[in-house]
Design an enzyme around this catalytic site. Structure first.
Site, short mmCIF file in Angstrom:
data_model
loop_
_atom_site.label_atom_id
_atom_site.label_comp_id
_atom_site.label_asym_id
_atom_site.label_seq_id
_atom_site.Cartn_x
_atom_site.Cartn_y
_atom_site.Cartn_z
N ARG A 183 -3.41 -6.54 -3.90
CA ARG A 183 -2.75 -5.68 -3.00
C ARG A 183 -3.48 -4.19 -3.01
O ARG A 183 -3.26 -3.36 -3.92
CB ARG A 183 -1.13 -5.41 -2.85
CG ARG A 183 -0.83 -4.48 -1.99
CD ARG A 183 0.94 -4.35 -2.61
NE ARG A 183 1.58 -3.47 -1.48
CZ ARG A 183 1.68 -2.21 -1.70
NH1 ARG A 183 0.93 -1.32 -2.73
NH2 ARG A 183 2.38 -1.34 -0.61
N LEU A 184 -4.26 -3.99 -1.84
CA LEU A 184 -4.99 -2.73 -1.89
C LEU A 184 -4.18 -1.65 -1.36
O LEU A 184 -3.99 -1.52 -0.38
CB LEU A 184 -6.40 -2.88 -1.23
CG LEU A 184 -7.33 -4.05 -1.54
CD1 LEU A 184 -8.54 -4.06 -0.77
CD2 LEU A 184 -7.58 -4.03 -3.06
N ASP A 185 -3.50 -0.86 -2.48
CA ASP A 185 -2.65 0.13 -1.94
C ASP A 185 -3.34 1.42 -1.31
O ASP A 185 -4.42 1.77 -1.70
CB ASP A 185 -1.95 0.40 -3.26
CG ASP A 185 -0.78 1.83 -2.94
OD1 ASP A 185 0.09 1.38 -2.22
OD2 ASP A 185 -1.01 2.89 -3.38
N ALA A 186 -2.68 1.61 -0.03
CA ALA A 186 -3.12 2.69 0.57
C ALA A 186 -4.47 2.87 0.97
O ALA A 186 -5.30 3.96 0.76
CB ALA A 186 -2.77 4.34 -0.16
N VAL A 187 -5.33 1.85 1.04
CA VAL A 187 -6.87 1.66 1.03
C VAL A 187 -7.39 2.26 2.35
O VAL A 187 -8.42 2.70 2.40
CB VAL A 187 -7.18 0.29 1.04
CG1 VAL A 187 -6.72 -0.45 2.26
CG2 VAL A 187 -8.55 0.21 0.76
#
Length: 585
Positions: free
Chosen positions: A240-244
Site C-alpha cells: 500500500r503506497l501511502d499518500a503517494v
C-alpha cells in the site's frame, strides 16, 4: 520464464530518465539502475521473471480485513498473537487477506510517522509474528513513502549534517511561491529546523512530526527499494503506497499527482513484478475521483486503487434514502481492465473522506451529510482550500454509528442499514476491504478522542479480547448480530463467479430508493441482480424491470428463497438486499 538482466536494466533507465530529467546533477542512469536492481534482488544469478501482462492476481474469494496490530489485545500476550487468535476463531472461511496498518516504531499518527522501517514495534510483537500471519493470510504492508518521523535517525542525521538521511528531506525557502500547493491539512507547510549547516525549512505535507522525503535524490529511491525487498522477504504480498500522490514536489506547482510521481510508481511496479510477479501494488490517493483513476496508468502503475468515492456516496445514500448520486457515479466508473481492479471499502482507520465526493455531491449535499454525522456524534477534520477557505476534509465517526439513522434522526434500522451498506459493497466490481471495527460493530470511542486529542481516534478503538469475546458470544449484542450476518454475506459472496473483481457490471435503473446493479461471470454462466432498498420504507421491484429469463431458475442467494418469475413484484423491507441469481453455489 526469465529474461536477460540487460532488458530490465534498460527499462529501468528509461523510467529514471523521465523522473530525473529536470534534476541537475542526476544523469548517470546506468549506475542508478544497477543499484536499484541489486537492491530489489535481481542479478545474473537471479534474473528477472517475465510478468504476464493483464493477469488478474485476485478472484471472488479475496476479502481483506483492515486492522491495527493492536486492535484486539489480551493480557500477557503480544497483540499480533491476539490478532492471529481472533482471525482463526472468528474469521474462518471469510477473511483471507489482512492489511496490518503500520506496525513499525512510530512517533505519531498511529503509525504513519515511521521511526524505523526495518523493525516491528516491540509493543506489538516481532517479525516472527508477522511471518506467522503471512503463512496463513495474504498480508498488505504499508510503504509510508512520502514522509517519515522527525524522530527517525534519518532526520537526526539531516539535522547533524552527516550520515544516511542527511540529504533525504525536501526543503524550501520562505519566499518560494507555495500558493498552489494542495494539502489535506491546515498546519503550516514548512517546519523551521536548526541544522549543523544553518536554518532550514523542511516540507511537511501532513504534520511537523512527518517530514517529507526529497525524491530528487536517487538515494531516497534506492533506500525505499531496499525496504520493499525486505518486506517481500518478511511475507508482504501487497504494498500500500501511502499518500503517494504527494511524493514529488516542484516549487510553484500543486505538488500533487505530478508526472514524476506517476513515473516513480511505474518504476516500482517494474522492479517488483520482475522479482515477485504475484505481488500487488495499491495506491492510497485520497483525492477527487477523476484524479484517482489516473493511478491505474495503462495497467502499468497500480494494480488496484482505493475506491475513495464509495464511502461518502454510500453513506449519503443510506442517510437520505436517495441513490441518485451513488448511481450516477457508478455509471461513470470505467470497468477496470484485466490486471487492474478497484479496492472497495466503506470504513477504515481514517474517516469518511470528502475530497473524493467533490464534483459528485453538491456543496449543500456535503453540508447536509456533515451535519447528520455530527448529530450522530461524529467529528469533522478540516483543510484549507486553494482559495484560503476552511472546507471539511473528513468526517470522523465509526461506520456503525454513522448509519444509526437518517437525516431525520436515529431510528430502529441501524443494523439493517449497516448490513445493507456492506451488501452493496461486497457485490461491487473490485476487491472488498472490511475494517475490523465494522466486523465488530464498534461504536464511537469518545474516551480515546479525549485522551489523544485526535478526531480520528474515534474509530480506532482497542478491544480487550476477553470482553470482546463475551460480547460476541451474546446473541443479543450488536457485535454478535453484525459479525454473524456479515460473515454469512461474505461466505455467500466468496462462492459466486459473478462476483469476481473483474466480472461484468451494469448499473440498473430502478428509481431513487432502489439501488441495483447486475454482475455476470466471465463464462456468462452466472448472473446476479444485486438490488438494495436504501430507504426506511418498504419498496417493490417490478420483476419485468430486471428482465429475469423465464427459462432459468432464480433464487435470492442471501435468503436461499426461490424467486418466482411469474410473480409481478418482489417486496423489499427497509434496507433489505437481494442477490438474485440463476445459479446456486
Amino acid at each position: 520464464m526469465t529474461q536477460p538482466l540487460d532488458q530490465i536494466k534498460e527499462k529501468v533507465e528509461h523510467h529514471l530518465a523521465f523522473i530525473y530529467d529536470q534534476v541537475e546533477d542526476v544523469n548517470d542512469y546506468s549506475a542508478i539502475s544497477e543499484r536499484l536492481l541489486a537492491a530489489i534482488g535481481l542479478s545474473a544469478e537471479n534474473p528477472p521473471i517475465i510478468p504476464e501482462s493483464y493477469r488478474n492476481l485476485w478472484d471472488e474469494s479475496d476479502i481483506m480485513m483492515i486492522t491495527y496490530g493492536d486492535s484486539v489485545i489480551r493480557e500477557n500476550e503480544k497483540p499480533l498473537e491476539s490478532l492471529r487468535y481472533f482471525l482463526e476463531k472468528y474469521c474462518v472461511n471469510t477473511i483471507n487477506k489482512v492489511h496490518i496498518l503500520p506496525f513499525y516504531p512510530y512517533s505519531s499518527d498511529d503509525g504513519f510517522s515511521v521511526i524505523d522501517y526495518s523493525t516491528v514495534n516491540q509493543s506489538l510483537g516481532d517479525w516472527s509474528d508477522i511471518n506467522a500471519l503471512a503463512d496463513e493470510y495474504g498480508l498488505m504492508f504499508d510503504l509510508v513513502i512520502n514522509h517519515c518521523s522527525a524522530r527517525s535517525q534519518w532526520f537526526q542525521n539531516f539535522i547533524n549534517g552527516s550520515g544516511t538521511g542527511s540529504d533525504y528531506f525536501f526543503t524550501a525557502k520562505l519566499d518560494d511561491d507555495l500558493s498552489k500547493v494542495v494539502r489535506p491539512r491546515t498546519s503550516p507547510l514548512l517546519k523551521e529546523t536548526k541544522t549543523a549547516g544553518g536554518l532550514e525549512h523542511v516540507w511537511c505535507t501532513f504534520s511537523h512530526d512527518q517530514v517529507d522525503f526529497d525524491f530528487r535524490n536517487p538515494e531516497v529511491l534506492i533506500a525505499f527499494v531496499k525496504i520493499i525487498r525486505d518486506y517481500l522477504d518478511q511475507g508482504a504480498t501487497i504494498f500500500r503506497l501511502d499518500a503517494v500522490a504527494f511524493l514529488w514536489k516542484v516549487v510553484g506547482s500543486t505538488c500533487i499527482n505530478l508526472p514524476e510521481t506517476h513515473e516513480t510508481i511505474r518504476l516500482l511496479r517494474t522492479l517488483i513484478e520482475n522479482v515477485a510477479p504475484d505481488a500487488i501494488i495499491i495506491t492510497e490517493t485520497n483525492i477527487p475521483n477523476r484524479e484517482n483513476l489516473t493511478y491505474f496508468g495503462n495497467a502499468n502503475e497500480a494494480h488496484a486503487i482505493y475506491n475513495f468515492s464509495l464511502p461518502p456516496l454510500l453513506v449519503n445514500t443510506l442517510v437520505t434514502g436517495d441513490c441518485r448520486y451513488l448511481k450516477g457515479w457508478l455509471m461513470s466508473m470505467p470497468p477496470a481492465q484485466n490486471g487492474t481492479t478497484y479496492f472497495n471499502f466503506i470504513a477504515s482507520h481514517d474517516g469518511i473522506g470528502l475530497r473524493p465526493a467533490e464534483g459528485l455531491l453538491t456543496d449543500n449535499e456535503i453540508a447536509s451529510l456533515v451535519q447528520a454525522m455530527q448529530n450522530f456524534g461524529g467529528r469533522v477534520s478540516w483543510r484549507t482550500s486553494d482559495m484560503g477557505q476552511q472546507k471539511p476534509y473528513e468526517i470522523n465517526i465509526t461506520l456503525f454509528d454513522a448509519l444509526q439513522g437518517t437525516i431525520k434522526g436515529p431510528d430502529k434500522y441501524q443494523i439493517d442499514r449497516f448490513i445493507c451498506a456492506h451488501a452493496i459493497m461486497l457485490g461491487l466490481e473490485g476487491i472488498p476491504g472490511i475494517y475490523i471495527h465494522s466486523l465488530l460493530a464498534t461504536s464511537n470511542d469518545y474516551e480515546k478522542v479525549e485522551n489523544t486529542g485526535q478526531n480520528r481516534s474515534i474509530n480506532r478503538h482497542r478491544w480487550d479480547l476477553e470482553k470482546l469475546e463475551k460480547q460476541l458470544d451474546d446473541p443479543t449484542s450488536q457485535h454478535h448480530k453484525v459479525l454473524t450476518r456479515l460473515s454469512q454475506l461474505i461466505r455467500v459472496r466468496k462462492a459466486q463467479p459473478a462476483f469476481h473483481p473483474n466480472a461484468t457490471q451494469f448499473t440498473l435503473q430502478l428509481g431513487d430508493s432502489l439501488f441495483g446493479y447486475w454482475r455476470q461471470s466471465a463464462d456468462r454462466q452466472q448472473s446476479i441482480f444485486c438490488i438494495s432498498n436504501v430507504a426506511d420504507e418498504a419498496q417493490t421491484i417490478t420483476l419485468s424491470d430486471i428482465n429475469l429469463i423465464g427459462t432459468d431458475c432464480w433464487l435470492d442467494l442471501i435468503t436461499g428463497e426461490q424467486i418466482n418469475v411469474a410473480d409481478v413484484v418482489l417486496n423489499l423491507a427497509p434496507y433489505q438486499t437481494v442477490w438474485i441469481s440463476n445459479r446456486e453455489e
